[in-house]
Enzyme design. Structure first.
Site, PDB file in Angstrom:
ATOM      1  CE  LYS A   1      -3.788   2.489   0.598  1.00 46.44           C
ATOM      2  NZ  LYS A   1      -4.732   2.708  -0.479  1.00 46.44           N
TER       3      LYS A   1
ATOM      4  CB  CYS B   1      -3.565   8.198  -5.674  1.00 42.72           C
ATOM      5  SG  CYS B   1      -4.875   8.380  -4.923  1.00 42.72           S
TER       6      CYS B   1
ATOM      7  CE  LYS C   1      -1.056   1.477  -9.714  1.00 43.97           C
ATOM      8  NZ  LYS C   1      -1.495   0.698  -8.535  1.00 43.97           N
TER       9      LYS C   1
HETATM   10  C1  FMN Z   1      -9.251   0.346  -2.116  1.00 45.39           C
HETATM   11  C2  FMN Z   1      -8.256   0.569  -3.353  1.00 45.39           C
HETATM   12  C3  FMN Z   1      -7.275   1.306  -2.760  1.00 45.39           C
HETATM   13  C4  FMN Z   1      -6.167   1.562  -3.551  1.00 45.39           C
HETATM   14  N1  FMN Z   1      -4.933   1.864  -3.214  1.00 45.39           N
HETATM   15  C5  FMN Z   1      -3.643   2.297  -3.908  1.00 45.39           C
HETATM   16  C6  FMN Z   1      -2.634   2.729  -3.356  1.00 45.39           C
HETATM   17  O1  FMN Z   1      -2.466   3.079  -2.408  1.00 45.39           O
HETATM   18  N2  FMN Z   1      -1.510   2.885  -4.294  1.00 45.39           N
HETATM   19  C7  FMN Z   1      -1.652   2.609  -5.655  1.00 45.39           C
HETATM   20  O2  FMN Z   1      -0.714   2.842  -6.612  1.00 45.39           O
HETATM   21  N3  FMN Z   1      -2.838   2.006  -6.101  1.00 45.39           N
HETATM   22  C8  FMN Z   1      -3.944   1.783  -5.599  1.00 45.39           C
HETATM   23  N4  FMN Z   1      -5.145   1.485  -5.790  1.00 45.39           N
HETATM   24  C9  FMN Z   1      -5.238   1.109  -7.277  1.00 45.39           C
HETATM   25  C10 FMN Z   1      -4.695  -0.810  -7.545  1.00 45.39           C
HETATM   26  O3  FMN Z   1      -3.715  -0.898  -6.911  1.00 45.39           O
HETATM   27  C11 FMN Z   1      -4.794  -0.947  -9.227  1.00 45.39           C
HETATM   28  O4  FMN Z   1      -4.108  -0.059  -9.585  1.00 45.39           O
HETATM   29  C12 FMN Z   1      -6.270  -0.791  -9.597  1.00 45.39           C
HETATM   30  O5  FMN Z   1      -7.346  -1.237  -8.294  1.00 45.39           O
HETATM   31  C13 FMN Z   1      -6.501  -1.617 -10.758  1.00 45.39           C
HETATM   32  O6  FMN Z   1      -6.402  -3.023 -10.498  1.00 45.39           O
HETATM   33  P1  FMN Z   1      -7.901  -4.045 -10.157  1.00 45.39           P
HETATM   34  O7  FMN Z   1      -8.752  -3.952 -11.655  1.00 45.39           O
HETATM   35  O8  FMN Z   1      -7.101  -5.365 -10.274  1.00 45.39           O
HETATM   36  O9  FMN Z   1      -8.463  -3.518  -9.110  1.00 45.39           O
HETATM   37  C14 FMN Z   1      -6.287   0.906  -4.974  1.00 45.39           C
HETATM   38  C15 FMN Z   1      -7.166   0.373  -5.470  1.00 45.39           C
HETATM   39  C16 FMN Z   1      -8.414   0.040  -4.598  1.00 45.39           C
HETATM   40  C17 FMN Z   1      -9.664  -0.519  -4.991  1.00 45.39           C
END
Ligand code: FMN
Length: 378
Positions: free
Chosen positions: A46, A154, A191
């Protein structure tokens, strides 16, 4: 002999190419240890920062589901509805850097063969903010993490010098990446946000700053739907909402399009695919476009918080895929990585039913048309 799932990405050997992305599944030491025990080849923590973080009152994430028998979409849980997407407005880790120090090194000691990547975030536009990136980077490197991932993506940061606000500015991306690159020896991944016009511009900025790889996508800027009965957003606090991020199945094709742009423009660079992955067929899309690793968030959140069944199915799927394609001489991901990258072409290059041909909206002999030897436009 069982299939070899291992990959080398940014110079690091991974037991398998599947990582938990930076999100709730990787927010604590206990979760990360469980994830490694379950089989994930790596995790991205995270995002760790140095600025104060207080999350909203109430839920930070919810899941939009679709009724297979009607156009109905809702966040209310209904039997038989299929997952459409996740929506979140969670900020980065609300634990300070000091909380992570000691824990990262402990995790690494317990799992020396797994890859631990620290996601970090600070501001931009001043020397002090660049020093914050360096402080975060060097502190995590001293803990023994294998790589850093810079959160330039983000979608719900208020500060104009943070998160996806950096990721929309190629110069800021370069400057921040360069500051971290200068301060640490370990690989640096950037990212990026998908919420820009041409992500290749931002990717070039990151590589110019010295990034070793791009990870994409973070969530897509979005709003929860409005309930037609209550006229309230399905996620709100006392009636108010702000933009948040869409993840999960709905973003797989969107994120692929972003990834395809980058891997076509920068075929010699390294990429980590993220967005909508829950089984091997999904991850395969990213591998065939040229990615060397794949990251998962939403699917893992819905599977015992760290995705033990998801990683099992990803590894099984890849094993079966390699066995099925052994006759082609494929022994590892490297043998099929990127082999569908060149199938994405300008619209006018797709075969037409008649011989008459289509020249991308140009007359056949007009400059710019394929027939005239010019570059066609999509
Ligand atoms: C609840 C939540 C919290 C997230 N927090 C972060 C974060 O702290 N840092 C980050 O780079 N991406 C964060 N993301 C993005 C995820 O790492 C990922 O890039 C995004 O959800 C797309 O992947 P998925 O389709 O598998 O969910 C977060 C996503 C969710 C759903």
């Amino acid at each position: 002999m069982s299939a070899d799932l291992s990959v080398t990405f940014t110079g690091l050997k991974f037991e398998n190419p599947f990582l938990l992305s930076s999100a709730p599944p990787t927010e604590s030491e206990a979760n990360i240890l469980r994830a490694f025990d379950a089989g994930w080849g790596g995790v991205v923590t995270k995002t760790i920062g140095v600025h104060p973080v207080v999350n909203v009152k109430g839920p930070k994430t919810n899941f939009l589901r679709a009724d297979p028998a009607s156009p109905h979409l809702t966040m209310r849980k209904r039997p038989g509805y299929a997952l459409h997407s996740s929506w979140n407005w969670e900020l980065i880790s609300d634990k300070p850097l000091d909380w992570w120090i000691g824990k990262l090194s402990r995790i690494k000691k317990q799992h020396p063969t797994k890859r631990l990547v620290a996601s970090i975030m600070a501001g931009s536009g001043s020397d002090e903010e660049l020093r914050h990136w360096q402080t975060l980077g060097t502190a995590c490197e001293a803990e023994g993490v294998d790589a850093l991932e810079l959160n330039l993506s983000c979608p719900h940061m208020d500060r104009p010098d943070m998160g996806s606000n950096i990721g929309k500015d190629q110069e800021l991306i370069s400057v921040v990446t360069h500051a971290v690159r200068e301060a640490v020896k370990i690989p640096v991944w950037a990212k990026l946000t998908p919420s820009t016009t041409d992500i290749v511009v931002e990717a070039r900025g990151a590589f110019l700053g010295g990034a070793n790889a791009i990870a994409s996508s973070n969530t897509f800027t979005s709003l929860p739907l409005i309930d037609p009965e209550t006229l309230d957003f399905e996620m709100n606090v006392e009636g108010y909402v702000s933009t948040g991020g869409l993840g999960g199945p709905a973003i797989l094709p969107l994120s692929m399009a972003k990834m395809a742009q980058m891997t076509a423009a920068l075929p010699d660079r390294e990429f980590s695919g993220i967005g909508g992955i829950s089984d091997f067929a999904h991850a395969l899309n990213y591998f065939l476009l040229g990615c060397g690793t794949a990251q998962v968030c939403t699917a893992a959140m819905l599977d015992h918080a760290v995705g033990p069944n998801v990683i099992k199915s990803l590894m099984q799927g890849m094993t079966e895929f390699l066995e099925k394609n052994a006759h082609r001489g494929w022994k590892s991901l490297e043998d099929f990585r990127g082999i569908r990258r060149d199938r994405i072409v300008p619209h006018s290059r797709i075969k037409r039913p008649a011989e008459a041909g289509y020249h991308g909206g140009y007359d056949a002999e007009q400059p710019g048309s394929a027939a005239a030897g010019g570059k066609t436009q999509g």
